[in-house]
Motif scaffolding. Structure first.
Motif, PDB file in Angstrom:
ATOM      1  N   ARG A 131     -60.574  60.351 -48.247  1.00 56.52           N
ATOM      2  CA  ARG A 131     -60.466  58.896 -48.140  1.00 56.52           C
ATOM      3  C   ARG A 131     -61.055  58.306 -49.422  1.00 56.52           C
ATOM      4  N   ILE A 132     -60.375  57.290 -49.977  1.00 55.61           N
ATOM      5  CA  ILE A 132     -60.821  56.679 -51.228  1.00 55.61           C
ATOM      6  C   ILE A 132     -60.868  55.169 -51.068  1.00 55.61           C
ATOM      7  N   TRP A 133     -61.991  54.570 -51.503  1.00 54.51           N
ATOM      8  CA  TRP A 133     -62.149  53.121 -51.498  1.00 54.51           C
ATOM      9  C   TRP A 133     -62.504  52.651 -52.905  1.00 54.51           C
ATOM     10  N   GLN A 134     -62.082  51.450 -53.209  1.00 53.77           N
ATOM     11  CA  GLN A 134     -62.476  50.800 -54.457  1.00 53.77           C
ATOM     12  C   GLN A 134     -63.419  49.659 -54.105  1.00 53.77           C
ATOM     13  N   LEU A 135     -64.580  49.645 -54.762  1.00 52.83           N
ATOM     14  CA  LEU A 135     -65.540  48.571 -54.555  1.00 52.83           C
ATOM     15  C   LEU A 135     -65.333  47.533 -55.654  1.00 52.83           C
TER      16      LEU A 135
END
Length: 182
Positions: A131-135
């Motif tokens: 899972r990848i998130w961008q802050l």
């Protein structure tokens, strides 16, 4: 003479309504001399988003072993969760996905993250446990006002949104999920 890490003490109260997790954590974070305050903030946010009694920081940048910077290990020693920060290399993420049940990557860096994602997106699609998130860079910059050697922070998480506050100010973050199921 080698530079020493800077030690940060954090009292972190978490109310994660998305996961029904509520807890108080006393964290001691060592900031490597090459680590920015921004990266330290991302580490704290990632901890809050994945908090559990088994979640722990490793030696991270100071480690010579190939291990996560933040992870959750089961009682039998298996890696249940592997957490990374920044714009990780596909080879490193492949290794993490092979060793852990779940892998979470928290990207930051503004436009450079967009470029990294365009280059890596197709290669990373095959990892089902990633899972990848961008802050968002602008709200992370606001969050730097919270960084002090001794911190007492409250973190509220609901509907994928994060409110991080001390006694004087509150920062609202809305991570953008790049890969994985919501």
């Amino acid at each position: 003479m080698a530079l020493k890490s800077t030690i940060f003490k954090v009292k972190l109260t978490i109310a994660d309504m998305d996961r029904n997790y509520y807890g108080d954590h006393q964290l001691t974070l060592a900031q490597h001399p090459s680590e920015t305050d921004l990266r330290l903030l991302v580490r704290m946010i990632a901890f809050a988003l994945n908090a559990s009694d088994q979640l722990s920081f490793t030696k991270g940048l100071s480690s010579e072993d190939e291990e996560a910077e933040l992870w959750e290990r089961s009682l039998s020693g298996e890696i249940a969760l592997w957490v990374e920060f920044g714009q990780a290399d596909e080879k490193w993420l492949r290794k993490a996905c092979g060793r852990a049940k779940r892998v979470h990557l928290y990207c930051y860096g503004g436009r450079s993250t967009d470029v990294w994602w365009q280059q890596q997106q197709s290669a990373l699609q095959r990892y089902q446990n990633l899972r990848i998130w961008q802050l968002p860079e602008d709200t992370l910059q606001q969050g730097l006002k919270l960084i002090q050697r001794q911190m007492t922070l409250q973190c509220t998480i609901t509907e994928g949104q994060i409110w991080l506050s001390d006694d004087e100010q509150t920062v609202h973050l809305q991570p953008v999920q790049l890969k994985g199921e919501p």
